[in-house]
Motif scaffolding. Structure first.
Motif, short mmCIF file in Angstrom:
data_model
loop_
_atom_site.label_atom_id
_atom_site.label_comp_id
_atom_site.label_asym_id
_atom_site.label_seq_id
_atom_site.Cartn_x
_atom_site.Cartn_y
_atom_site.Cartn_z
N CYS A 229 -5.09 3.69 12.98
CA CYS A 229 -4.52 4.71 12.11
C CYS A 229 -3.02 4.48 11.90
N GLU A 230 -2.34 3.93 12.91
CA GLU A 230 -0.91 3.62 12.78
C GLU A 230 -0.70 2.48 11.80
N LEU A 231 -1.55 1.46 11.87
CA LEU A 231 -1.47 0.34 10.93
C LEU A 231 -1.68 0.82 9.50
N ALA A 232 -2.70 1.64 9.30
CA ALA A 232 -3.02 2.13 7.96
C ALA A 232 -1.91 3.01 7.40
N ALA A 233 -1.20 3.72 8.25
CA ALA A 233 -0.16 4.66 7.80
C ALA A 233 1.19 4.00 7.53
N LEU A 234 1.35 2.74 7.89
CA LEU A 234 2.65 2.10 7.71
C LEU A 234 3.10 2.08 6.26
N GLU A 235 4.36 2.36 6.07
CA GLU A 235 4.97 2.25 4.75
C GLU A 235 5.92 1.07 4.77
N VAL A 236 6.25 0.57 3.60
CA VAL A 236 7.13 -0.59 3.50
C VAL A 236 8.45 -0.33 4.22
N ALA B 79 4.00 -0.28 -4.53
CA ALA B 79 3.24 0.48 -3.54
C ALA B 79 4.15 0.94 -2.40
N GLU B 80 4.00 2.20 -2.03
CA GLU B 80 4.77 2.78 -0.94
C GLU B 80 4.24 2.32 0.42
N HIS B 81 2.91 2.27 0.54
CA HIS B 81 2.30 1.87 1.81
C HIS B 81 2.32 0.35 1.96
N LEU B 82 2.43 -0.09 3.19
CA LEU B 82 2.47 -1.52 3.47
C LEU B 82 1.14 -2.18 3.16
N PHE B 83 0.05 -1.56 3.62
CA PHE B 83 -1.27 -2.13 3.38
C PHE B 83 -2.01 -1.29 2.36
N THR B 84 -2.32 -1.93 1.25
CA THR B 84 -3.04 -1.26 0.17
C THR B 84 -4.41 -1.89 0.01
N ARG B 85 -5.21 -1.28 -0.83
CA ARG B 85 -6.57 -1.78 -1.03
C ARG B 85 -6.54 -3.11 -1.78
N VAL B 86 -7.49 -3.97 -1.43
CA VAL B 86 -7.74 -5.21 -2.16
C VAL B 86 -9.20 -5.17 -2.57
N HIS B 87 -9.45 -5.32 -3.85
CA HIS B 87 -10.81 -5.27 -4.37
C HIS B 87 -11.51 -6.61 -4.19
N ALA B 88 -12.82 -6.60 -4.30
CA ALA B 88 -13.63 -7.81 -4.11
C ALA B 88 -13.21 -8.93 -5.05
N ASN B 89 -12.66 -8.58 -6.21
CA ASN B 89 -12.22 -9.61 -7.15
C ASN B 89 -10.84 -10.18 -6.80
N GLY B 90 -10.25 -9.67 -5.70
CA GLY B 90 -8.97 -10.21 -5.23
C GLY B 90 -7.75 -9.50 -5.76
N THR B 91 -7.92 -8.45 -6.54
CA THR B 91 -6.76 -7.72 -7.04
C THR B 91 -6.43 -6.58 -6.08
N ALA B 92 -5.14 -6.39 -5.87
CA ALA B 92 -4.67 -5.32 -5.00
C ALA B 92 -4.15 -4.18 -5.86
N ASP B 93 -4.38 -2.96 -5.40
CA ASP B 93 -3.79 -1.82 -6.10
C ASP B 93 -2.87 -1.07 -5.14
N ALA B 94 -2.25 -0.01 -5.61
CA ALA B 94 -1.25 0.71 -4.81
C ALA B 94 -1.86 1.74 -3.86
N GLU B 95 -3.17 1.91 -3.88
CA GLU B 95 -3.82 2.88 -2.99
C GLU B 95 -3.77 2.39 -1.55
N PRO B 96 -3.33 3.25 -0.64
CA PRO B 96 -3.26 2.81 0.77
C PRO B 96 -4.65 2.66 1.38
N ILE B 97 -4.73 1.80 2.36
CA ILE B 97 -5.96 1.69 3.14
C ILE B 97 -6.00 2.86 4.12
N ASN B 98 -7.13 3.03 4.78
CA ASN B 98 -7.23 4.04 5.83
C ASN B 98 -7.70 3.36 7.11
#
Length: 192
Positions: free
Chosen positions: A33-40, A95-114
């Motif tokens: 949860c700490e990893l997922a919450a990290l911001e840049v 993106a504000e969060h350090l780790f964001t979602r990466v879709h199966a097609n390899g594109t990343a968006d600004a939504e944070p992971i959990n």
């Protein structure tokens, strides 16, 4: 850990993302949860590595904010800061969060992971190198740090400072894996 990382195709955004999460999680001994919450803004360069602000955690529910250090790695294939830099080059700049979602097609968006994303990434990568079942989970990064540090002779108080454990008994009994027991067993000195 190098075998675990060798199975990741780091030429892809998905691979860069996975390697950065795994290496930062292992090097920092952070909870999922700490990893997922990290911001840049939680990452600050420092001489010899980086400083990471952990704003809130299980051990710090009031958000006092703890800072932990992560040293530069020695080897290119397991260097946590190099893995983080590679992810920075492909993650969304806004993106504000350090780790964001990466879709199966390899594109990343600004939504944070959990936290569940961290679990899924670690389990997927563990299966890729032949681990089955629940033998390797996201907590394995934290416990693996503690175990590896103990096996390298790092004193318990330093491991506890990195992992932010207040109770050394919890650290020893729950996080340092039994492999270290053979190195520290008193039965070795009984003259049997």
């Amino acid at each position: 850990m190098r075998d675990f990382l060798a199975a990741i195709d780091r030429a892809t955004a998905i691979g860069k993302h996975a390697a950065a999460i795994i290496m930062l999680g292992f090097a920092s001994a952070m909870r999922r949860c700490e990893l997922a919450a990290l911001e840049v803004g939680d990452i600050t360069p420092a001489a010899g590595g980086i400083m990471v602000n952990v704003r809130r955690s299980k051990g710090d529910p009031h958000g006092v904010c703890r800072t932990i250090a992560i040293a530069q790695g020695r080897w290119p294939d397991s260097h946590p800061l190099a893995a983080l830099d590679a992810w920075h080059r492909v993650r969304p700049v806004d993106a504000e969060h350090l780790f964001t979602r990466v879709h199966a097609n390899g594109t990343a968006d600004a939504e944070p992971i959990n936290a569940a994303s961290v679990v899924r990434i670690v389990k997927t990568r563990a299966r890729a190198v032949g681990f089955t079942g629940d033998r390797v989970v996201a907590h394995s990064l934290r416990a693996g740090h503690a175990t590896s540090a103990a096996m390298a002779g790092v004193p318990l108080d330093r491991i506890a400072a990195q992992s932010r454990h207040r109770d050394l008994a919890t650290l020893v009994n729950s996080h340092i894996r039994p492999i270290t027991q053979m190195q520290t067993t008193s039965s070795r000195h009984l003259g049997l």
